[in-house]
Design a protein around this motif. Structure first.
Motif, mmCIF file in Angstrom:
data_model
loop_
_atom_site.group_PDB
_atom_site.id
_atom_site.type_symbol
_atom_site.label_atom_id
_atom_site.label_comp_id
_atom_site.label_asym_id
_atom_site.label_seq_id
_atom_site.Cartn_x
_atom_site.Cartn_y
_atom_site.Cartn_z
ATOM 1 N N HIS A 1 22.538 38.130 -30.979
ATOM 2 C CA HIS A 1 22.045 36.889 -31.607
ATOM 3 C C HIS A 1 21.544 35.911 -30.534
ATOM 4 O O HIS A 1 20.514 35.265 -30.705
ATOM 5 C CB HIS A 1 23.152 36.223 -32.429
ATOM 6 C CG HIS A 1 23.237 36.754 -33.838
ATOM 7 N ND1 HIS A 1 22.186 36.674 -34.720
ATOM 8 C CD2 HIS A 1 24.248 37.356 -34.518
ATOM 9 C CE1 HIS A 1 22.540 37.205 -35.880
ATOM 10 N NE2 HIS A 1 23.789 37.637 -35.790
ATOM 11 N N SER B 1 27.125 32.048 -37.307
ATOM 12 C CA SER B 1 26.779 33.167 -38.192
ATOM 13 C C SER B 1 27.806 33.286 -39.297
ATOM 14 O O SER B 1 28.662 32.409 -39.471
ATOM 15 C CB SER B 1 26.697 34.459 -37.374
ATOM 16 O OG SER B 1 27.993 34.908 -37.073
ATOM 17 N N ASP C 1 20.482 38.946 -39.156
ATOM 18 C CA ASP C 1 20.696 40.200 -38.428
ATOM 19 C C ASP C 1 19.421 41.041 -38.314
ATOM 20 O O ASP C 1 18.692 41.221 -39.287
ATOM 21 C CB ASP C 1 21.793 41.011 -39.124
ATOM 22 C CG ASP C 1 23.157 40.400 -38.889
ATOM 23 O OD1 ASP C 1 23.266 39.497 -38.037
ATOM 24 O OD2 ASP C 1 24.115 40.833 -39.557
ATOM 25 N N HIS D 1 27.326 42.272 -30.825
ATOM 26 C CA HIS D 1 26.445 41.708 -31.851
ATOM 27 C C HIS D 1 26.050 40.249 -31.556
ATOM 28 O O HIS D 1 24.892 39.855 -31.733
ATOM 29 C CB HIS D 1 27.167 41.806 -33.203
ATOM 30 C CG HIS D 1 26.390 41.295 -34.357
ATOM 31 N ND1 HIS D 1 25.353 41.992 -34.934
ATOM 32 C CD2 HIS D 1 26.483 40.129 -35.056
ATOM 33 C CE1 HIS D 1 24.853 41.280 -35.926
ATOM 34 N NE2 HIS D 1 25.509 40.146 -36.022
HETATM 35 ZN ZN ZN Z 1 24.872 38.531 -37.222
#
Ligand code: ZN
Ligand code: KG4
Length: 340
Positions: A119, A139, A305, A115
């Motif tokens: 980003h 984040s 996201d 993930h």
């Molecule tokens: Zn995120």
């Protein structure tokens, strides 16, 4: 002539069900995000069971919408990239299983991605990367400085020892009775207030690129409680401005120091807190003085996201020959340095 590569990216690690199609790793063909924020707001945070339920309801609809908007079919897709971790396990599972089913049904390569790598790669949808580069990842779950010397390889040179920056924002916001997610509300208040309250900055040991925000968070909470007990009034906008100034000071200073030590060509901002107006403008101001380094800041929609970022990093991994098999599982503890 080389054929164009189209990657379908999927992201369900937290409270957004997202599907995107990316051309050649740099161009967004379509980017659909179904947010669940409204459902979680009344609980003051993300409720994992509710997140999973929404992902189940949304995922096939969002895949169909992405293909329809792009005027494409699965025949046009070269590869499916999905967030394998980190995140909420029950939420990740929905994306991973949907991706596996889609890959199996259409006989397409499948790639599990990290993930946070996503980003970072949101930036490649804005500007081509030049190495070595440094990414400041801020984040809800992570605060990290990541050094990259080539595509798809990540070295974490500093990380938070306790709360992530976004987590601290959300907790401080809750103390001020602001709605979830609190980050944007603190940001808004900070701009109308003045940083009049003295709050700590956790620099840690000399030369460390690690972060710590829990002391700052506690200091904000204590300041409020003490004032209440004494019957003093604290203007929430001044508290927000002071908190935000503390966070930004540490983030910007450590990023500048690491930029010099590692001689990087680019600095990329990444993660949900990258949407913070104060952080964006302070970084821009600081890096104006460092002409040899290019600062890249993605637009707001690519900071929070989304699946475009997953498709972007998926394309690099696809080109590097990475493939996942059907034994892939949701992995909340996935390590960015191992996942390439
Ligand atoms: Zn995120
Ligand atoms: O990257 P993200 O969408 O989800 C995770 O992967 O964690 O980040 C969400 C976090 C939340 O904590 C939210 O409050 C924070 O990003 N955030 C902000 C702003 N917009 C979102 N924090 C500070 N200022 C903002 N403008």
């Amino acid at each position: 002539m080389n054929k164009d590569i189209y990657v379908l990216g999927m992201e369900t690690s937290c409270d957004e069900t997202a599907v995107a199609i990316i051309k050649n790793g740099t161009e967004i063909v379509t980017n659909i995000v179904a947010s669940q924020i409204e459902s979680h707001k009344r609980f003051g945070g993300v409720v994992p069971e509710i997140a999973s339920r929404h992902h189940v309801e949304q995922i096939t609809l969002v895949i169909e919408e992405a293909l329809q908007e792009a005027e494409m079919t699965m025949n046009d897709i070269d590869c499916i990239a999905v967030t394998e971790g980190p995140g909420l396990v029950g939420a990740l599972l929905i994306g991973v299983n949907a991706a596996k089913a889609l890959a199996f049904a259409h006989n397409k390569p499948l790639i599990g991605v990290h993930h946070i790598a996503g980003h970072i790669y949101a930036n490649r949808l804005v500007k081509e990367m030049s190495f070595p580069l440094l990414s400041l990842v801020v984040s809800g779950g992570h605060t990290e400085l990541v050094l990259m010397k080539e595509h798809g390889k990540f070295e974490v040179i500093g990380e938070t020892r306790d709360d992530a920056a976004g987590e601290a924002y959300d907790k401080v916001a809750r103390t001020l009775d602001l709605p979830y997610p609190g980050g944007p509300h603190i940001d808004r208040l900070a701009h109308i207030g003045e940083p009049t309250i003295d709050l700590p900055r956790a620099w840690l040991e000399e030369g460390s690129y690690d972060f710590s925000f829990s002391g700052l968070k506690s200091a904000v909470i204590n300041t409020l409680h003490n004032a209440k007990q004494k019957g003093n009034v604290i203007e929430p906008e001044n508290l927000a401005a002071s908190f935000q100034q503390s966070v930004i000071d540490v983030l910007v200073t450590k990023t500048l120091n690491a930029t010099k030590e590692f001689n990087v060509k680019q600095v990329l901002l990444a993660g949900g807190v990258a949407a913070n107006k104060g952080l964006r403008s302070e970084l821009e101001r600081a890096f104006k003085q460092v002409e040899e380094v290019e600062l890249v800041i993605p637009p707001l929609a690519l900071c929070t996201d989304n699946a475009a970022m997953i498709g972007a990093v998926g394309t690099i991994l696809f080109e590097n020959g990475k493939r996942s098999d059907y034994s892939m599982n949701a992995n909340p503890g996935l390590d960015i340095e191992q996942n390439n």
